[in-house]
Design an enzyme around this catalytic site. Structure first.
Site, PDB file in Angstrom:
ATOM      1  N   TYR A 145      -2.048 -11.807  13.299  1.00 27.15           N
ATOM      2  CA  TYR A 145      -1.049 -12.589  12.569  1.00 27.15           C
ATOM      3  C   TYR A 145      -1.063 -14.057  12.996  1.00 27.15           C
ATOM      4  CZ  TYR A 145       0.901  -8.158  10.945  1.00 27.15           C
ATOM      5  OH  TYR A 145       1.074  -6.927  10.370  1.00 27.15           O
ATOM      6  N   LYS A 195      -7.789   0.644  18.687  1.00 29.41           N
ATOM      7  CA  LYS A 195      -8.883   1.087  17.810  1.00 29.41           C
ATOM      8  C   LYS A 195     -10.184   0.758  18.547  1.00 29.41           C
ATOM      9  CE  LYS A 195     -10.302   2.699  13.799  1.00 29.41           C
ATOM     10  NZ  LYS A 195     -10.182   4.137  13.474  1.00 29.41           N
ATOM     11  N   ASP A 227      -5.228   5.387  14.017  1.00 29.49           N
ATOM     12  CA  ASP A 227      -5.166   6.298  12.856  1.00 29.49           C
ATOM     13  C   ASP A 227      -4.608   7.655  13.285  1.00 29.49           C
ATOM     14  OD1 ASP A 227      -7.479   6.265  14.373  1.00 29.49           O
ATOM     15  OD2 ASP A 227      -8.845   6.686  12.722  1.00 29.49           O
ATOM     16  N   ASP A 251       3.375  -3.311  13.883  1.00 31.02           N
ATOM     17  CA  ASP A 251       4.141  -3.606  12.671  1.00 31.02           C
ATOM     18  C   ASP A 251       4.223  -2.340  11.808  1.00 31.02           C
ATOM     19  OD1 ASP A 251       5.430  -4.870  10.640  1.00 31.02           O
ATOM     20  OD2 ASP A 251       3.800  -6.216  10.103  1.00 31.02           O
ATOM     21  N   ASP A 255       7.540   0.808  11.623  1.00 31.60           N
ATOM     22  CA  ASP A 255       8.206   1.157  10.356  1.00 31.60           C
ATOM     23  C   ASP A 255       8.069   2.655  10.070  1.00 31.60           C
ATOM     24  OD1 ASP A 255       9.070  -1.374   9.937  1.00 31.60           O
ATOM     25  OD2 ASP A 255       8.265  -1.561   7.915  1.00 31.60           O
TER      26      ASP A 255
END
Ligand code: NAD
Length: 366
Positions: A145, A195, A227, A251, A255
């Site tokens: 980001y 990852k 994942d 992020d 959620d």
């Protein structure tokens, strides 16, 4: 008597002022019970500040936050300000600059599903018998980001979009120490999500966590690919104690975690940085300003109340009062008090207003 702590109160828009009122009433009650004091200074932020002086984060608000020991934040935004240019809107114009200004690099989000609220979770009840209690630690100021260069345009005769995923070792070290300490203060299990089978930044992330682990022998460190973590959160959330991950993965996972917990109105958050020996932080509900229910007295104030409890715990080190706030919220739920968002129609539920829930928590605080 402990020293007086200064709190910058930024209630914001929509349900912000309604739920903030309840959090401050619970804070009053905790101060009486535990003999500490806070001095609160209220400042405009978000849409309310745009209306008052044309900017989502006025200079006076920023200075007030600098002078405080912690920021208690409500929520910002609403349809009234949606037509403004993106950078001037309440969220982009207030929250992001606050995060940047104070270098709030660690975002802590507890994901708790209480046994009494299992029915509110979209997961099958047999997957979450007994509820669950996870803390997600998300790195907040690094990664894709913020990485440079960023580019959207034409290169070599083709339109491209480019972002840069970069982590510095020092950024990983500081979030790792914070996550290990958080796990040490809970059930001692830390799951680092990355990852590392594809990304170089993740390989470095994993190396740093493995190295630092020896400094925290009481914490059991494990690693999981992102994942798989996304799957495990809906398959068996009860397996997690503390999850730590980088900005983008965090992020998305936070959620997902909020969703499996049931109601947004229950979830607090803390964004932290170090200030010498102290931890400075911005404490806010995970949800937004809920304009659809603002002004009706039906918003759930629990996320704001628990955010205030996190402030006591992390910025002030008031562990006993913080535990008492958490316990009073659990007791209110166990006693059947429900704001409308939590109602399932089950026998024994008592539907209360925003201030009714505040009253219930205060009456159970001791
Ligand atoms: P939202 O979180 O405000 O609302 C989503 C849904 O959850 C709504 O139905 C709302 O009524 C419900 N809800 C949220 N908090 C609740 C509570 N405490 N009690 C009961 N129900 C609750 O998200 P949204 O609708 O996408 O966004 C509304 C506004 O909030 C937008 O302007 C958005 O930009 C802003 N927003 C602000 C923040 C923040 O200040 N940190 C975060 C997210 C969204």
């Amino acid at each position: 008597m402990k020293e007086t702590r200064r709190v910058a109160v930024l209630a914001g828009d929509g349900i912000g002022p309604e739920v903030m009122r309840e959090a401050l009433r619970v804070l009053d009650a905790a101060e009486k019970c535990y003999g500490f004091r806070t001095e609160r200074m209220e400042y405009d932020v978000g849409g309310a500040a745009i209306d008052a002086c044309g900017r989502a984060l006025p200079e006076q608000t920023l200075r007030g936050c600098e002078a405080a020991d912690a920021i208690l934040f409500g929520s910002v935004g609403g349809p009234k300000w949606d037509s403004l240019p993106l950078d001037e809107r309440p969220e982009r114009g207030a929250l992001l600059p606050l995060r940047r200004h104070f270098d709030l690099f660690a975002n802590l989000r507890p994901g708790v599903c209480l046994p009494e609220l299992i029915a509110a979770s979209p997961l099958k009840e047999n997957l979450i018998t007994g509820g669950f209690d996870i803390l997600c630690v998300r790195e907040l100021t690094g990664g894709m980001y913020f990485g440079q260069p960023k580019f959207y345009g034409e290169r070599d005769g083709e339109i491209i979009g480019l972002d840069t995923l970069i982590y510095r070792r020092s950024e990983v070290e500081r979030i790792a120490h914070l996550a290990f300490r958080a796990a040490a203060g809970r059930r001692g299990k830390l799951c680092s999500v990355d990852k590392a089978n594809v990304l170089s930044s993740s390989v470095m992330w994993r190396d740093v966590f493995n190295e630092i682990a020896s400094q925290y022998p009481q914490v059991q460190l494990s690693h999981m690919y992102v994942d798989n973590a996304a799957m495990q959160l809906v398959r068996n959330p009860g397996q997690f104690d503390v999850i730590v991950t980088e900005n983008t993965f965090g992020d998305i996972l936070t959620d997902e975690m909020a969703m499996v917990c049931g109601s947004l109105g229950m979830l607090p958050s803390a964004s932290l940085c170090s200030r010498g020996e102290k931890t400075f932080g911005l404490y806010e509900p995970s949800g937004g300003s809920a304009p659809d229910i603002a002004g009706k007295g039906i918003a759930n104030p629990i996320a704001q109340i628990l955010s205030m409890g996190m402030m006591l715990r992390y910025s002030f080190g008031y562990i006993e009062p913080a535990d008492a706030v958490d316990a009073a919220v659990r007791a209110a739920i166990a006693a059947g008090f429900r704001t409308r968002d939590l109602a399932t129609g089950a026998v024994g539920e008592q539907i209360v207003t925003t201030s009714g829930m505040g009253d219930a928590v205060i009456s159970l605080l001791h």
